[in-house]
Design a protein around this motif. Structure first.
Motif, PDB file in Angstrom:
ATOM      1  N   ALA A   1       0.846  -1.206   0.000  1.00 44.20           N
ATOM      2  CA  ALA A   1       0.000   0.000   0.000  1.00 44.20           C
ATOM      3  C   ALA A   1       0.876   1.250   0.000  1.00 44.20           C
ATOM      4  O   ALA A   1       0.599   2.218  -0.712  1.00 44.20           O
ATOM      5  N   ALA A   2       1.934   1.222   0.795  1.00 38.22           N
ATOM      6  CA  ALA A   2       2.836   2.379   0.837  1.00 38.22           C
ATOM      7  C   ALA A   2       3.466   2.614  -0.533  1.00 38.22           C
ATOM      8  O   ALA A   2       3.600   3.746  -0.989  1.00 38.22           O
ATOM      9  N   LEU A   3       3.807   1.537  -1.206  1.00 42.54           N
ATOM     10  CA  LEU A   3       4.515   1.656  -2.483  1.00 42.54           C
ATOM     11  C   LEU A   3       3.583   1.830  -3.675  1.00 42.54           C
ATOM     12  O   LEU A   3       4.052   2.026  -4.804  1.00 42.54           O
ATOM     13  N   ALA A   4       2.285   1.778  -3.443  1.00 44.64           N
ATOM     14  CA  ALA A   4       1.340   2.032  -4.537  1.00 44.64           C
ATOM     15  C   ALA A   4       1.392   3.492  -4.972  1.00 44.64           C
ATOM     16  O   ALA A   4       0.998   3.836  -6.083  1.00 44.64           O
ATOM     17  N   ASP A   5       1.880   4.350  -4.099  1.00 41.63           N
ATOM     18  CA  ASP A   5       1.958   5.773  -4.436  1.00 41.63           C
ATOM     19  C   ASP A   5       3.262   6.096  -5.160  1.00 41.63           C
ATOM     20  O   ASP A   5       4.343   5.712  -4.691  1.00 41.63           O
ATOM     21  N   PRO A   6       3.186   6.809  -6.283  1.00 39.92           N
ATOM     22  CA  PRO A   6       4.400   7.057  -7.077  1.00 39.92           C
ATOM     23  C   PRO A   6       5.438   7.922  -6.368  1.00 39.92           C
ATOM     24  O   PRO A   6       6.645   7.720  -6.561  1.00 39.92           O
ATOM     25  N   LEU A   7       5.000   8.861  -5.539  1.00 36.64           N
ATOM     26  CA  LEU A   7       5.980   9.691  -4.837  1.00 36.64           C
ATOM     27  C   LEU A   7       6.702   8.871  -3.770  1.00 36.64           C
ATOM     28  O   LEU A   7       7.923   8.959  -3.614  1.00 36.64           O
ATOM     29  N   ARG A   8       5.939   8.061  -3.060  1.00 37.53           N
ATOM     30  CA  ARG A   8       6.584   7.224  -2.037  1.00 37.53           C
ATOM     31  C   ARG A   8       7.521   6.218  -2.696  1.00 37.53           C
ATOM     32  O   ARG A   8       8.600   5.917  -2.187  1.00 37.53           O
ATOM     33  N   ARG A   9       7.102   5.716  -3.855  1.00 38.90           N
ATOM     34  CA  ARG A   9       7.954   4.778  -4.575  1.00 38.90           C
ATOM     35  C   ARG A   9       9.249   5.467  -5.013  1.00 38.90           C
ATOM     36  O   ARG A   9      10.328   4.884  -4.976  1.00 38.90           O
ATOM     37  N   SER A  10       9.140   6.720  -5.428  1.00 33.78           N
ATOM     38  CA  SER A  10      10.350   7.428  -5.880  1.00 33.78           C
ATOM     39  C   SER A  10      11.323   7.641  -4.723  1.00 33.78           C
ATOM     40  O   SER A  10      12.541   7.564  -4.902  1.00 33.78           O
ATOM     41  N   VAL A  11      10.810   7.879  -3.530  1.00 29.25           N
ATOM     42  CA  VAL A  11      11.680   8.049  -2.354  1.00 29.25           C
ATOM     43  C   VAL A  11      12.444   6.750  -2.077  1.00 29.25           C
ATOM     44  O   VAL A  11      13.667   6.752  -1.901  1.00 29.25           O
ATOM     45  N   VAL A  12      11.711   5.642  -2.075  1.00 25.72           N
ATOM     46  CA  VAL A  12      12.357   4.356  -1.779  1.00 25.72           C
ATOM     47  C   VAL A  12      13.340   3.986  -2.885  1.00 25.72           C
ATOM     48  O   VAL A  12      14.444   3.504  -2.619  1.00 25.72           O
ATOM     49  N   ARG A  13      12.976   4.278  -4.110  1.00 26.33           N
ATOM     50  CA  ARG A  13      13.862   3.944  -5.228  1.00 26.33           C
ATOM     51  C   ARG A  13      15.155   4.765  -5.146  1.00 26.33           C
ATOM     52  O   ARG A  13      16.249   4.237  -5.395  1.00 26.33           O
ATOM     53  N   GLU A  14      15.035   6.035  -4.795  1.00 29.63           N
ATOM     54  CA  GLU A  14      16.241   6.870  -4.681  1.00 29.63           C
ATOM     55  C   GLU A  14      17.138   6.395  -3.546  1.00 29.63           C
ATOM     56  O   GLU A  14      18.361   6.326  -3.698  1.00 29.63           O
ATOM     57  N   LEU A  15      16.521   6.061  -2.422  1.00 31.92           N
ATOM     58  CA  LEU A  15      17.329   5.579  -1.295  1.00 31.92           C
ATOM     59  C   LEU A  15      17.969   4.236  -1.622  1.00 31.92           C
ATOM     60  O   LEU A  15      19.112   3.971  -1.245  1.00 31.92           O
TER      61      LEU A  15
END
Lengths: 114, 114
Positions: free
Chosen positions: B20-34
């Protein structure tokens, strides 16, 4: 463009939509069961015995279909669902393996995360 | 039990909450960058330059923290976020690889899927 039934083609599949679909435990259980079954297994929605109303089952399968996780086709009087395994493995390698790591002891008990 | 900051421990992490957290594109971009940054990289929320209000950024980081994706700690006057890489790889092997397959051409443009 998705077809008349709402199936996106492989290139149209969106990771966000896939993750949102899989955030729900009942939808995750459907995909996990299909992924564990032999290739090409086709099942009716009712065969999953989800503990929710028929309308809710229909909704869950629509979400799965529109995300590209399952394909639904009419066969005679039945509407059968199959896993889009090759499409998923091509677009999102590791996804089905990730879902398989979730133990079935976390039995779905309701619409949490729906 | 999650700690006072809402960080679940490794065993408490739930795949549904993570998806659910990763369904959001902005949250996904944060995790992907980290995930793409060197191990142990710590960044402030504002360093991600998300195109949303500060309150919304705070919300997104809370969702990431409570799902167990990031750990936030105070260092001096700053609140730093790190990826819980080892915990994620232990509990959800393949997840970070899956996220990395998403191309950055799908730049986040808004709250779709929020």
């Amino acid at each position: 463009m998705p077809d008349a039934e709402g199936h996106p083609d492989r290139a149209e599949m969106d990771l966000g939509a896939v993750l949102a679909a899989l955030a729900d435990p009942l939808r995750r259980s459907v995909v996990r069961e299909l992924a564990a079954a032999p290739e090409g297994t086709a099942r009716t929605c009712s065969s999953f015995a989800l503990p929710v109303s028929k309308a809710t089952v229909t909704h869950h399968f629509r979400v799965l279909r529109e995300a590209g996780l399952v394909r639904q086709v009419n066969r005679g009087n039945s509407r059968m669902a199959t896993l889009r395994r090759a499409d998923l493995e091509h677009r999102f390698p590791g996804l089905l393996t990730l879902l398989a790591t979730e133990t079935n002891t976390e039995a779905p008990t309701g619409p949490a995360g729906a």
